[in-house]
Each structure stands twice: as structure tokens, then as C-alpha cells.
Design a protein around this motif. Structure first.
Motif, PDB file in Angstrom:
ATOM      1  N   LEU A  84      41.700  41.478  41.107  1.00  0.00           N
ATOM      2  CA  LEU A  84      41.251  42.713  41.739  1.00  0.00           C
ATOM      3  C   LEU A  84      40.766  43.781  40.761  1.00  0.00           C
ATOM      4  N   LEU A 114      43.621  41.130  47.919  1.00  0.00           N
ATOM      5  CA  LEU A 114      43.329  42.476  48.410  1.00  0.00           C
ATOM      6  C   LEU A 114      44.100  42.766  49.695  1.00  0.00           C
ATOM      7  N   LEU A 149      36.752  45.314  44.650  1.00  0.00           N
ATOM      8  CA  LEU A 149      37.067  46.672  45.097  1.00  0.00           C
ATOM      9  C   LEU A 149      35.788  47.467  45.327  1.00  0.00           C
ATOM     10  N   VAL A 164      45.154  50.450  45.527  1.00  0.00           N
ATOM     11  CA  VAL A 164      45.798  49.148  45.392  1.00  0.00           C
ATOM     12  C   VAL A 164      47.291  49.342  45.174  1.00  0.00           C
ATOM     13  N   GLN A 171      40.413  36.493  45.860  1.00  0.00           N
ATOM     14  CA  GLN A 171      40.313  37.948  45.737  1.00  0.00           C
ATOM     15  C   GLN A 171      40.609  38.635  47.065  1.00  0.00           C
TER      16      GLN A 171
END
Length: 317
Positions: free
Chosen positions: A274, A18, A220, A230, A14
Motif C-alpha cells: 500500500l 486496502l 492509494l 490507512v 493490494q
């Protein structure tokens, strides 16, 4: 015998996703990168354990990595679980450098490095709690009651271990992982009687794998980042520019000219890491910058799915 392999932790995946999909100057990037570095160090520590586990006899020991089970009210996780006919062993690996003082007065771990002290939660409390939760889970779900031991494995041989008490149980529970085999021999001596059969071990292992529930953290929210921040689209695997364009069955990078038929696959995985653990055709069209519902359907068709027609959702394996 390894029944459940060790995989790259989802939090690492993740954070990597990100970092790929937020602007280079995003104010949260240094925090995310620092967190990722710590998690990768921990994962390397877990991987270093695998070499020593490979020296255990396959016929005698069954190994399961990265278990996450539900005990009826909360989830609990175990880095590595070893099953034998005589006992079970939980191993939690820590990759912490410096001098570690296990303070039994205040139940904390104090790390000294470069003349700086830093406090950590006591991993022995965590492992002891895991032991109690696993024992209860096995009794409740499988009616199996076996002796369970636990160890904290320190992956760096240069880490110095200390305890605050003269008569302490810490030296028995905290080991450098290169001493694992000798410690297992001690447990074998302490538990000489077989309490479960090889058939029961297979049944227990199968139940643990079936009941493993992968975790999903809304990363997030964790970093206070909006989904609108994003970066969407398919990233070029060559120059890493966003977005590639879908032209005649290929993904084409307008910047470097790279062509790739499968460039959408990492993008879909980024969405699943995400935004949400599932994705619909419409959501994929928006995220991949596609206009055609049919094209998107073909790109998603290899993924596991449930539902039919417009209600179909897709998820990662």
C-alpha cells in the motif's frame, strides 16, 4: 513444462490489503470491493486455463505466466505465453458472462446480460499489440524471430460468442478454453517446421524470467486515499482488531488474548503493498507501533535487503 508460475495478481493483493486497513464506513470501500470482485473473477478465469494447459506435452511446450516486460519505452504484459520449437502462442483469458458480440466495425466488445448492454475494449486489439511487442522484444534482445500466434480464451462455457461480420477472423481467435488443445493442434499443423531448438527455448525462457519486471501501482493514489487514512499496527489474526502489542517476543491481542509470534509479517506485507515497495527500520517501527530499533531489526532481518546500517532498506521477495 511450466517455467514461470501464475501468482495472485498484485492488484488483488493490494485491494485486499486496502480493505483490511481502511475504516468500514470509508466512502471508497464499495468501489474497492467491486473492483476486487472483478479482478478475482478474472484471476479465476486465468486459473481455469491451467487445467487445459496441463494436457500439453511437457517436452514439447514451455509455459510462462504473468510476464511484464519493458520494450524500451513502455511496459507490456502477457497473461500466458506458450513456447514450442515451431511457434509461440499468447493467450489472454477473459472471464465474462453473458452474450459477447465482437463488433468489428467499431472495434469493441459488447456484452449483453440481463437485457443490459455494456461495452468493453476489444481484447483482440490488445492481444495483437502484445504479439507485435513480444516479437520486437525477442528480436531486439535475443535476435530470435519466431512465428507468434495469439488467442482470447473465454473461461465460462456458458458465454455465447457472436461476431458482427459474415467473413470474420474472430472465430479463429476467440475460443472457449476447453477447445484449447484442438486449437494448438491446428497451430502445429500450420507451423510444421522447427525454427528454434530446445536449448534456445531454455535461453528464451530464462531471459523472459530475468527481464520480468513486477508492476507496482500506487493504489492509494488510484482510489484517492491518503496514507494518513490507512490503519496502522499489527492486526490480530483471530478477531481482526487493531493493534496487537509486542510483549516478551509475542504479539498479544488486547481484545481476545490471541498470541502470535509472526503476526507482524502480514502487516509488513500490507505496508509494501500500500505505501511503498520498500521499507526502512524507522518506517517499520512507526507502522508496527514499535519503540525498539533492535527489535524491529530482528523482525525485518529475514527479508531481502540492500544497503547498510541506517541506510538499509527491505523489500518483498
Amino acid at each position: 513444462m511450466i517455467i514461470k508460475n501464475r501468482l495472485i495478481p498484485i492488484r488483488i493483493r493490494q485491494n485486499e490489503a486496502l480493505i483490511r486497513r481502511i475504516p468500514a464506513d470509508h466512502q471508497q470501500r464499495p468501489i474497492i470491493e467491486g473492483d476486487l470482485a472483478k479482478r478475482k473473477a478474472g484471476y479465476r478465469g486465468e486459473q481455469s486455463l491451467d487445467y487445459y494447459l496441463s494436457h500439453l506435452p511437457d517436452k514439447e511446450f514451455t509455459i510462462l505466466h504473468d510476464l511484464r516486460l519493458y520494450n524500451g519505452s513502455t511496459y507490456f504484459q502477457i497473461d500466458t505465453l506458450i513456447l514450442s520449437p515451431c511457434f509461440a502462442l499468447i493467450i489472454e483469458v477473459k472471464n465474462i458472462l453473458g452474450t459477447l458480440l465482437f463488433d468489428e466495425t467499431f472495434n469493441q466488445l459488447i456484452r449483453t446480460r440481463n437485457e443490459k448492454e455494456e461495452g468493453f475494449p476489444n481484447p483482440l486489439i490488445q492481444a495483437k499489440r502484445q504479439k507485435a511487442q513480444l516479437k520486437a522484444w525477442l528480436i531486439q534482445n535475443l535476435a530470435v524471430d519466431i512465428p507468434i500466434e495469439y488467442l482470447i480464451g473465454i473461461s465460462s462455457p456458458s458465454t455465447i460468442l457472436k461476431t458482427s461480420a459474415n467473413r470474420s477472423h474472430v472465430p479463429f481467435r476467440i475460443i472457449h478454453i476447453e477447445n484449447l488443445i484442438e486449437k494448438v493442434k491446428i497451430f502445429k499443423q500450420n507451423y510444421p517446421i522447427e525454427v528454434i531448438t530446445s536449448r534456445q527455448i531454455k535461453k528464451i525462457s530464462r531471459a523472459l524470467v530475468i527481464n520480468h519486471i513486477p508492476g507496482f501501482i500506487h493504489v492509494l493514489d488510484h482510489y484517492n486515499i491518503s496514507s494518513q487514512e490507512v490503519i496502522t499496527g499489527v492486526q490480530c489474526p483471530s478477531c481482526h482488531i487493531f493493534p496487537m502489542r509486542r510483549i516478551h517476543g509475542d504479539w498479544l491481542c488486547p481484545h481476545c488474548g490471541c498470541k502470535d509470534k509472526k503476526a507482524h509479517l502480514p502487516a509488513i506485507q500490507d505496508y509494501l503493498l500500500l505505501i511503498s515497495p520498500t521499507i526502512t527500520n524507522k518506517q517499520a517501527r512507526v507502522f508496527l507501533h514499535l519503540a525498539s530499533e533492535d527489535t524491529t531489526f530482528r523482525l525485518l532481518s529475514a527479508m531481502p535487503s540492500s544497503g547498510t546500517k541506517k541506510g538499509r532498506i527491505y523489500f518483498r521477495q
